[in-house]
Structure formats: structure tokens, C-alpha cells
Design a protein around this motif. Structure first.
Motif, PDB file in Angstrom:
ATOM      1  N   UNK A 302       0.835  -1.211   0.000  1.00 41.09           N
ATOM      2  CA  UNK A 302       0.000   0.000   0.000  1.00 41.09           C
ATOM      3  C   UNK A 302       0.870   1.261   0.000  1.00 41.09           C
ATOM      4  N   UNK A 303       1.914   1.256   0.788  1.00 46.09           N
ATOM      5  CA  UNK A 303       2.795   2.423   0.862  1.00 46.09           C
ATOM      6  C   UNK A 303       3.443   2.699  -0.495  1.00 46.09           C
ATOM      7  N   UNK A 304       3.794   1.645  -1.229  1.00 45.77           N
ATOM      8  CA  UNK A 304       4.386   1.834  -2.554  1.00 45.77           C
ATOM      9  C   UNK A 304       3.347   2.331  -3.553  1.00 45.77           C
ATOM     10  N   UNK A 305       2.175   1.740  -3.550  1.00 43.54           N
ATOM     11  CA  UNK A 305       1.125   2.121  -4.492  1.00 43.54           C
ATOM     12  C   UNK A 305       0.719   3.579  -4.281  1.00 43.54           C
ATOM     13  N   UNK A 306       0.696   4.020  -3.044  1.00 45.12           N
ATOM     14  CA  UNK A 306       0.299   5.400  -2.741  1.00 45.12           C
ATOM     15  C   UNK A 306       1.264   6.435  -3.310  1.00 45.12           C
ATOM     16  N   UNK A 307       2.438   5.990  -3.683  1.00 46.22           N
ATOM     17  CA  UNK A 307       3.427   6.912  -4.253  1.00 46.22           C
ATOM     18  C   UNK A 307       3.248   7.104  -5.760  1.00 46.22           C
ATOM     19  N   UNK A 308       2.353   6.353  -6.362  1.00 44.92           N
ATOM     20  CA  UNK A 308       2.178   6.382  -7.814  1.00 44.92           C
ATOM     21  C   UNK A 308       0.908   7.146  -8.166  1.00 44.92           C
ATOM     22  N   UNK A 309       1.048   8.219  -8.908  1.00 42.61           N
ATOM     23  CA  UNK A 309      -0.118   8.982  -9.353  1.00 42.61           C
ATOM     24  C   UNK A 309      -1.003   8.110 -10.245  1.00 42.61           C
ATOM     25  N   UNK A 328      -5.330   1.903 -14.089  1.00 46.57           N
ATOM     26  CA  UNK A 328      -5.942   2.418 -15.308  1.00 46.57           C
ATOM     27  C   UNK A 328      -5.561   3.874 -15.589  1.00 46.57           C
ATOM     28  N   UNK A 329      -5.286   4.647 -14.547  1.00 54.07           N
ATOM     29  CA  UNK A 329      -4.975   6.066 -14.736  1.00 54.07           C
ATOM     30  C   UNK A 329      -3.482   6.374 -14.609  1.00 54.07           C
ATOM     31  N   UNK A 330      -2.652   5.334 -14.694  1.00 54.36           N
ATOM     32  CA  UNK A 330      -1.209   5.559 -14.535  1.00 54.36           C
ATOM     33  C   UNK A 330      -0.477   5.736 -15.859  1.00 54.36           C
ATOM     34  N   UNK A 331      -1.098   5.309 -16.961  1.00 54.53           N
ATOM     35  CA  UNK A 331      -0.395   5.303 -18.237  1.00 54.53           C
ATOM     36  C   UNK A 331       0.401   4.042 -18.467  1.00 54.53           C
ATOM     37  N   UNK A 332       0.384   3.135 -17.507  1.00 56.49           N
ATOM     38  CA  UNK A 332       1.061   1.834 -17.614  1.00 56.49           C
ATOM     39  C   UNK A 332       0.005   0.752 -17.468  1.00 56.49           C
ATOM     40  N   UNK A 337       3.318  -4.101 -16.742  1.00 54.87           N
ATOM     41  CA  UNK A 337       3.942  -4.247 -15.434  1.00 54.87           C
ATOM     42  C   UNK A 337       4.257  -5.709 -15.134  1.00 54.87           C
ATOM     43  N   UNK A 338       3.339  -6.614 -15.477  1.00 52.09           N
ATOM     44  CA  UNK A 338       3.587  -8.046 -15.246  1.00 52.09           C
ATOM     45  C   UNK A 338       4.806  -8.519 -16.023  1.00 52.09           C
ATOM     46  N   UNK A 339       4.941  -8.055 -17.266  1.00 54.79           N
ATOM     47  CA  UNK A 339       6.114  -8.424 -18.074  1.00 54.79           C
ATOM     48  C   UNK A 339       7.392  -7.855 -17.468  1.00 54.79           C
ATOM     49  N   UNK A 385       7.219   1.460 -12.745  1.00 54.81           N
ATOM     50  CA  UNK A 385       6.355   2.571 -13.128  1.00 54.81           C
ATOM     51  C   UNK A 385       7.155   3.681 -13.804  1.00 54.81           C
ATOM     52  N   UNK A 386       8.268   4.029 -13.212  1.00 53.50           N
ATOM     53  CA  UNK A 386       9.090   5.090 -13.759  1.00 53.50           C
ATOM     54  C   UNK A 386       9.678   4.697 -15.113  1.00 53.50           C
ATOM     55  N   UNK A 387      10.175   3.456 -15.206  1.00 42.24           N
ATOM     56  CA  UNK A 387      10.793   2.992 -16.442  1.00 42.24           C
ATOM     57  C   UNK A 387       9.779   2.861 -17.577  1.00 42.24           C
ATOM     58  N   UNK A 388       8.617   2.299 -17.271  1.00 41.02           N
ATOM     59  CA  UNK A 388       7.612   2.074 -18.312  1.00 41.02           C
ATOM     60  C   UNK A 388       6.979   3.371 -18.782  1.00 41.02           C
ATOM     61  N   UNK A 389       6.783   4.301 -17.874  1.00 40.11           N
ATOM     62  CA  UNK A 389       6.276   5.609 -18.291  1.00 40.11           C
ATOM     63  C   UNK A 389       7.305   6.341 -19.156  1.00 40.11           C
ATOM     64  N   UNK A 390       8.559   6.190 -18.771  1.00 37.50           N
ATOM     65  CA  UNK A 390       9.615   6.881 -19.514  1.00 37.50           C
ATOM     66  C   UNK A 390       9.847   6.334 -20.900  1.00 37.50           C
ATOM     67  N   UNK A 391       9.420   5.088 -21.122  1.00 38.87           N
ATOM     68  CA  UNK A 391       9.638   4.465 -22.446  1.00 38.87           C
ATOM     69  C   UNK A 391       8.568   4.838 -23.444  1.00 38.87           C
ATOM     70  N   UNK A 392       7.549   5.580 -23.007  1.00 34.86           N
ATOM     71  CA  UNK A 392       6.412   5.891 -23.903  1.00 34.86           C
ATOM     72  C   UNK A 392       6.542   7.284 -24.512  1.00 34.86           C
TER      73      UNK A 392
END
Length: 392
Positions: A302-309, A328-332, A337-339, A385-392
Motif C-alpha cells: 500500500x505504501x508503494x502504491x500510494x506513491x504512484x499517481x 488504469x490512470x497511470x499510463x502503464x 507491469x507483469x512483463x 512505473x518510472x521505467x515504463x512511463x519513460x519508455x512511452x
């Protein structure tokens, strides 16, 4: 003379969508890969890895060393194991029980026995889709009710059941707590389900696989015995998923009917049964430790998920040992993420396995694993999250 025979046509039933990570052609190939990797962190199948020397493994080793596996066990299960399950549930002699090769076999037997070709079954989406599969084999159709919203508390409520039942409804599936969300029922809701079952002469399929992880739980069998079939599993809290052992419990009229369709009439794996007896007998020694660790682990996630917009946990705290992380609202996407996670030796599940309508929204993760592994997941989730968002 060459005789041409028609090929057997595959039967078309409701099936879970097993979306595979990149590089794998079949589900069996993927699961074999995951199983054989000793470094893989297992967060994709709600299995429990928090047992150590609790007497379960030792009982099964002793059974093997005694060459017990050369014999057939009693066809309905060892009497002592049946007694232990009933004691664990607090149910008396007015109920009957069969030991089965896992809760999945119990679910299959219930659907087969209860449903006639004209009947329909009410389930929910998200949910445990193998129940939809079995119900669609033996009944007319399945009404999979959408429950992924706050209004219904992410569960199949009595109100939703009333809205969807008709004269041909015969079975209502209550996975409690619910896989994949961890939602569960209040005592008032269980009383309402009792009234529905009795008023409409339908059966409640109460799958209590995750019962021991819940903060509060009541058996439908206690509330509505004549209309409830209870499905019991050793896969989760007891950490025995690979041994394939469970049970089905109900009043004698129900269990006697199920007896007439049992396929596994030479008995359930006796090594597993010896482990199951040791598991129940030792339960008071380890249950609090397992539950406390599991609840601490979900706090870390939960603490990790809360850090993600844009990310949130649909049901928190979960009453199971799993949760759905809505992305759904993260862009990832959950698939991305599973991959990403599987490349970092973490096996998690994108949502299509447990939902046809909402699987694109969430990643399901289980957390009955060592805390150090959960901490590693939290780190990788944020990095991913950071890596996958940055690749788009």
C-alpha cells in the motif's frame, strides 16, 4: 480401406483468459518456467510461502518413508482428517463431508450435482472464473454480475443477486473473501443471502478458501445450512497448494447426492492427507504469525502504491492474501507491469485471469510470502512505473 473419422470438437465453456508474458507460447510452458526458477518470487497464484518447520512437511515425509503411497486411502478421506476439518469450522454432526483433490474438484462436483440443463448460476466479475466454467458446463448459462465499483463494495451484494435472479436460477457463487479483490461479507449480508436462498429455493456455493486471512468471517453453513455447500481448501492458509487437497461440506442430503457423481472414488492423495492432518493440528501454533506477516506485507505494498499517481488499491485492507492494484490512470498497463516484473524474478498476474470486463484495469498480487520479498516487489513496482512511463 481407410476409414475417415470425425475429430472430437473442443467444448466451448467459459474460460479464464490466460494472457502470457512475452516469449511463451502456452500457459503450461510459462508455468513450468516459473515453477522451475528457484529465485522466482511467487505473487501470482495466491500461494502461501510462510510455513517453515510446522510439522506439515515432516508428516508427509514420514508418510513417504513408510511406503504409505503403495496403498489406496479410504475413498472419502481419512476419518480423522474429516473430523479435524469439521472441528476447524466449528460444525457438528448434522453436517457431512467429503475430502477432495483440492477445492477445484469440490467446485466441479457442486456444479455438476446442483445444476440441471435449464438452470442458471449467478457469479461476479471480477471473480474466480473457473466457477463460471463449471457452471456453464452443467447449467444453461452464467450471469456474471459486474462488481468492480465502490457502490457495491466490490462484491456481489444481496441486492445485486435479487436484481439478477429469475425462476431458473439455482446457484449463487459466494467466494468469501473474494479472489482477486479481498472483499468479504458482513453478518447482515449473510443473513440476507439466507433469506434469498430460502425464499427462492436456491443454493449458495460458499467458497471459503481465504477464510483464515479475514479479520472476521462467518460460515453461511451456520446461517443457512439446508441451502449452503461449503468448499474448503488446504492450498492457501496451510501452504499446501501443490498437494491438491480440499473438502466439500454440507447437510447429509446434499453430500449424499454428491457421492453419486464422485469420480475420484479411489481416494485423495494419502501423503497430502497426512500433511493436511498435521496442518490442522498445528494450526494454533502458527496461524497468528502467518496472518500478522501477511497483513504487514499488504501495508508495505500500500505504501508503494500510494506513491504512484493514478494508482490505487481497489479494496484495502484486503481480507484475503491478495489485492488488486488499479493502474488504469497511470499510463502503464497491468500487462506491461507483469512483463516488467517477471524479468525481475517476480511472478504477478494481470487482471484478465480473474475478470473479463475489468482485467485491463488491475494487477493482482498476493503477499503471503517473506517480507523481504514484498519489500523487493515494492521497490521494483516503483522502478517499473518510472521505467515504463519513460519508455512511452
Amino acid at each position: 480401406m481407410c476409414v475417415v473419422r470425425d475429430m472430437i470438437s473442443p467444448k466451448k465453456y467459459a474460460k479464464a483468459a490466460k494472457v502470457l508474458p512475452k516469449g511463451f507460447k502456452t500457459a503450461n510452458e510459462f508455468f513450468n518456467y516459473v515453477y522451475n526458477d528457484p529465485d522466482m518470487i511467487w505473487m501470482g497464484q495466491n500461494t502461501n510461502h510462510l510455513h517453515d518447520r510446522d510439522g506439515v512437511m515432516e508428516a508427509m515425509i514420514a508418510s513417504v518413508q513408510d511406503n504409505d503411497y503403495c496403498k489406496y486411502p479410504p475413498p472419502e478421506g481419512f476419518p480423522r482428517l474429516k473430523e479435524l476439518v469439521m472441528e476447524d469450522l466449528g460444525l457438528g454432526s448434522e453436517y457431512d463431508i467429503l475430502i477432495t483433490a483440492g477445492a477445484t474438484e469440490s467446485l466441479y462436483l457442486c456444479a455438476n450435482d446442483i445444476l440441471e440443463p435449464e438452470n442458471n448460476t449467478i457469479t461476479c466479475d471480477p471473480g474466480y472464473l473457473i466457477i463460471d466454467n463449471f457452471a456453464s458446463r452443467f447449467g444453461d448459462h452464467v450471469k456474471s454480475v459486474p462488481i468492480y465499483n465502490e457502490e457495491c463494495g466490490y462484491k456481489l451484494t444481496p441486492e445485486l443477486v435479487r436484481e439478477n435472479l429469475d425462476k431458473n436460477t439455482k446457484l449463487v457463487s459466494l467466494v468469501d473473501p473474494l479472489n482477486p479483490l479481498g472483499s468479504s461479507y458482513t453478518r447482515e449480508e449473510r443473513k440476507e443471502f439466507k433469506d434469498i436462498a430460502e425464499d427462492h429455493d436456491i443454493y449458495l456455493l460458499h467458497d471459503i478458501t481465504y477464510r483464515d486471512f479475514a479479520h472476521d468471517h462467518q460460515l453461511m453453513a451456520e446461517v443457512c445450512p439446508d441451502h449452503t455447500v461449503t468448499v474448503y481448501s488446504f492450498s492457501k492458509i496451510y501452504g499446501m497448494a501443490g498437494m491438491r487437497i480440499g473438502a466439500v461440506i454440507g447437510v447429509p442430503e446434499i453430500i449424499n447426492s454428491i457421492r453419486t457423481i464422485v469420480v475420484n472414488d479411489l481416494g485423495t492423495n494419502l501423503v497430502a492427507q497426512n500433511g493436511a492432518m498435521a496442518a490442522i493440528e498445528s494450526k494454533p501454533k502458527w496461524i497468528d504469525r502467518v496472518k500478522n506477516t501477511t497483513r504487514q506485507n499488504q501495508d508495505i505494498i500500500k505504501q508503494a502504491v500510494d506513491q504512484v499517481d493514478g494508482a490505487h488499491i481497489a479494496v484495502y485492507p484486503s481480507d484475503g492474501n491478495m489485492m488488486a492494484i488499479d493502474m488504469i490512470d497511470t499510463g502503464v498497463t497491468p500487462r506491461e507491469m507483469a512483463d516488467y516484473l517477471i524479468e525481475r524474478k517476480i511472478f504477478a498476474r494481470e487482471g484478465s485471469y480473474t475478470s473479463k470486463k475489468f482485467g485491463h484495469r488491475y494487477l493482482r498480487v498476493s503477499f503471503s510470502i517473506p517480507t523481504t520479498q514484498v519489500e523487493y516487489f515494492a521497490k521494483c513496482f516503483l522502478e517499473g512505473m518510472e521505467a515504463l512511463k519513460g519508455s512511452k
